[in-house]
Design an enzyme around this catalytic site. Structure first.
Site, PDB file in Angstrom:
ATOM      1  N   ASP A  17      -8.955  14.079  -4.082  1.00 58.27           N
ATOM      2  CA  ASP A  17      -8.880  13.153  -5.211  1.00 58.27           C
ATOM      3  C   ASP A  17      -9.469  13.828  -6.448  1.00 58.27           C
ATOM      4  O   ASP A  17     -10.585  13.511  -6.877  1.00 58.27           O
ATOM      5  CB  ASP A  17      -9.623  11.846  -4.872  1.00 58.27           C
ATOM      6  CG  ASP A  17      -8.951  11.101  -3.732  1.00 58.27           C
ATOM      7  OD1 ASP A  17      -7.709  11.209  -3.602  1.00 58.27           O
ATOM      8  OD2 ASP A  17      -9.649  10.425  -2.958  1.00 58.27           O
ATOM      9  N   LYS A  68       1.453   5.543  -0.547  1.00 58.58           N
ATOM     10  CA  LYS A  68       1.527   4.114  -0.180  1.00 58.58           C
ATOM     11  C   LYS A  68       2.756   3.434  -0.768  1.00 58.58           C
ATOM     12  O   LYS A  68       2.645   2.501  -1.574  1.00 58.58           O
ATOM     13  CB  LYS A  68       0.260   3.383  -0.626  1.00 58.58           C
ATOM     14  CG  LYS A  68      -1.009   3.911   0.016  1.00 58.58           C
ATOM     15  CD  LYS A  68      -2.212   3.040  -0.320  1.00 58.58           C
ATOM     16  CE  LYS A  68      -3.492   3.581   0.253  1.00 58.58           C
ATOM     17  NZ  LYS A  68      -3.958   4.836  -0.366  1.00 58.58           N
ATOM     18  N   PHE A  70       5.563   1.105  -1.704  1.00 56.00           N
ATOM     19  CA  PHE A  70       5.698  -0.354  -1.642  1.00 56.00           C
ATOM     20  C   PHE A  70       6.773  -0.770  -2.635  1.00 56.00           C
ATOM     21  O   PHE A  70       6.557  -0.756  -3.847  1.00 56.00           O
ATOM     22  CB  PHE A  70       4.349  -1.008  -1.983  1.00 56.00           C
ATOM     23  CG  PHE A  70       4.328  -2.502  -1.791  1.00 56.00           C
ATOM     24  CD1 PHE A  70       4.736  -3.068  -0.595  1.00 56.00           C
ATOM     25  CD2 PHE A  70       3.864  -3.337  -2.793  1.00 56.00           C
ATOM     26  CE1 PHE A  70       4.707  -4.444  -0.413  1.00 56.00           C
ATOM     27  CE2 PHE A  70       3.826  -4.717  -2.623  1.00 56.00           C
ATOM     28  CZ  PHE A  70       4.252  -5.271  -1.423  1.00 56.00           C
ATOM     29  N   THR A  75      14.773   1.134  -1.460  1.00 53.50           N
ATOM     30  CA  THR A  75      14.105   2.116  -2.324  1.00 53.50           C
ATOM     31  C   THR A  75      13.085   2.923  -1.514  1.00 53.50           C
ATOM     32  O   THR A  75      12.976   4.147  -1.672  1.00 53.50           O
ATOM     33  CB  THR A  75      13.417   1.403  -3.512  1.00 53.50           C
ATOM     34  OG1 THR A  75      14.414   0.668  -4.211  1.00 53.50           O
ATOM     35  CG2 THR A  75      12.763   2.385  -4.462  1.00 53.50           C
ATOM     36  N   ARG A 213     -14.977  11.668  -1.428  1.00 53.04           N
ATOM     37  CA  ARG A 213     -16.162  12.003  -2.212  1.00 53.04           C
ATOM     38  C   ARG A 213     -17.329  12.632  -1.456  1.00 53.04           C
ATOM     39  O   ARG A 213     -17.950  13.550  -1.996  1.00 53.04           O
ATOM     40  CB  ARG A 213     -16.604  10.772  -3.008  1.00 53.04           C
ATOM     41  CG  ARG A 213     -15.637  10.469  -4.153  1.00 53.04           C
ATOM     42  CD  ARG A 213     -15.736   9.054  -4.639  1.00 53.04           C
ATOM     43  NE  ARG A 213     -15.246   8.119  -3.648  1.00 53.04           N
ATOM     44  CZ  ARG A 213     -15.220   6.796  -3.821  1.00 53.04           C
ATOM     45  NH1 ARG A 213     -15.676   6.273  -4.943  1.00 53.04           N
ATOM     46  NH2 ARG A 213     -14.740   6.006  -2.886  1.00 53.04           N
TER      47      ARG A 213
HETATM   48  O1  C5P Z   1     -13.905   9.128  -1.579  1.00 56.95           O
HETATM   49  P1  C5P Z   1     -13.533   8.369  -0.333  1.00 56.95           P
HETATM   50  O2  C5P Z   1     -14.042   9.048   0.942  1.00 56.95           O
HETATM   51  O3  C5P Z   1     -13.879   6.904  -0.399  1.00 56.95           O
HETATM   52  O4  C5P Z   1     -11.943   8.486  -0.285  1.00 56.95           O
HETATM   53  C1  C5P Z   1     -11.151   7.794   0.638  1.00 56.95           C
HETATM   54  C2  C5P Z   1      -9.723   8.166   0.439  1.00 56.95           C
HETATM   55  O5  C5P Z   1      -8.950   7.410   1.373  1.00 56.95           O
HETATM   56  C3  C5P Z   1      -9.153   7.838  -0.945  1.00 56.95           C
HETATM   57  O6  C5P Z   1      -8.226   8.877  -1.255  1.00 56.95           O
HETATM   58  C4  C5P Z   1      -8.414   6.519  -0.761  1.00 56.95           C
HETATM   59  O7  C5P Z   1      -7.274   6.407  -1.593  1.00 56.95           O
HETATM   60  C5  C5P Z   1      -7.962   6.645   0.696  1.00 56.95           C
HETATM   61  N1  C5P Z   1      -7.660   5.386   1.374  1.00 56.95           N
HETATM   62  C6  C5P Z   1      -8.592   4.372   1.542  1.00 56.95           C
HETATM   63  N2  C5P Z   1      -8.232   3.212   2.191  1.00 56.95           N
HETATM   64  C7  C5P Z   1      -7.010   3.070   2.696  1.00 56.95           C
HETATM   65  C8  C5P Z   1      -6.081   4.120   2.553  1.00 56.95           C
HETATM   66  C9  C5P Z   1      -6.451   5.270   1.890  1.00 56.95           C
HETATM   67  O8  C5P Z   1      -9.716   4.514   1.121  1.00 56.95           O
HETATM   68  N3  C5P Z   1      -6.686   1.972   3.361  1.00 56.95           N
END
Ligand code: C5P
Length: 238
Positions: A17, A68, A70, A75, A213
């Site tokens: 990210d 994701k 949607f 489509t 993160r």
């Molecule tokens: O920084 P962090 O560890 O919170 O990042 C989690 C990652 O997982 C992010 O890229 C977020 O978009 C993704 N994600 C999530 N929950 C979901 C699907 C994907 O947190 N249900």
């Protein structure tokens, strides 16, 4: 508990990210001695489209493309069709029946994960959207339907992974974001609401964990990955 044979260096999927292809490549280089699975999400994809995806694949690593999808079923089907020959291993779609059915028709070798309930959602967010079920019941309900429709797996928080694994069996691929190393699992100072450690997530049923993160903001990302892998190994050893 899940018993799939998955290499330790593919258990953790690092969520890239970051805002530019250069930052993403730098992060891959800092992590690749320990893990070979990377997630490209909306932010990075909007900055580089397939450039970074192709670059990661050319280094011999795996990619989860987390866009994701949607939209109306046709489509989504056409979007999945565009993806299925690009070498990506996993992609995400929202878990409504018609979308899953359409996406499955076009998936080819690509494995599809249905999003059940975003891990940033808690009970109060569901109430605000007019939903009366608990998060856990809704996750299970949506996962059961996704599996029935032939979907490969689900994205689910670690808190629900155990029940999903127990109720839905080994076939379902469970990918778990919302992973934290330890301290903030207890203090709640995070936008992710349903959080868990990597070791506990895998020990209780997740096949892969998605970590952003805690790795990308660390001074030494490889060290954090190594510590999480150790946690995963001890979790699996029981
Ligand atoms: O920084 P962090 O560890 O919170 O990042 C989690 C990652 O997982 C992010 O890229 C977020 O978009 C993704 N994600 C999530 N929950 C979901 C699907 C994907 O947190 N249900």
């Amino acid at each position: 508990m899940n018993s799939k044979e998955i290499a330790l260096n593919e258990r953790i999927i690092v969520a890239l990210d970051v805002q530019s292809p250069d930052l993403a490549k730098e992060m891959v280089k800092r992590c690749e001695s320990h893990t070979r699975y990377f997630k490209v999400g909306l932010q990075l994809f909007m900055a580089s489209y397939f450039e970074v995806v192709d670059w990661i694949l050319a280094r011999g690593h795996k990619v989860m493309l987390d866009l994701k999808f949607f939209d109306i079923p046709e489509t989504v089907k056409l979007a999945v069709e565009q993806l299925n020959s690009r070498g990506v291993s996993l992609a995400t779609i929202h878990g409504n029946d018609a979308i899953i059915r359409a996406a499955m028709e076009a998936r080819g070798d690509l494995q599809l994960l249905a999003v059940t309930v975003l891990t940033s959602f808690g009970e109060e967010d569901l109430r605000a959207m007019g939903m009366t079920q608990s998060v856990e019941d809704l996750v299970l309900f949506r996962a059961r339907r996704a599996l029935k429709l032939g979907c490969d797996g689900v994205v689910s928080s670690g808190l629900e992974a155990e029940r999903l694994r127990n109720d839905l069996g080994e076939k379902l691929l469970i990918v778990t974001p919302g992973i934290r190393p330890g301290a903030n699992v207890r203090d709640g100072s995070d936008d992710q609401k349903r959080i868990i450690t990597a070791g506990r997530a895998v020990a209780t049923g997740a096949d892969h964990v998605v970590v952003g993160r805690p790795i990308t903001k660390a001074e030494d990302p490889a060290r954090v990955i190594a510590a999480m892998q150790q946690d995963i190994e001890s979790g699996l050893a029981g």
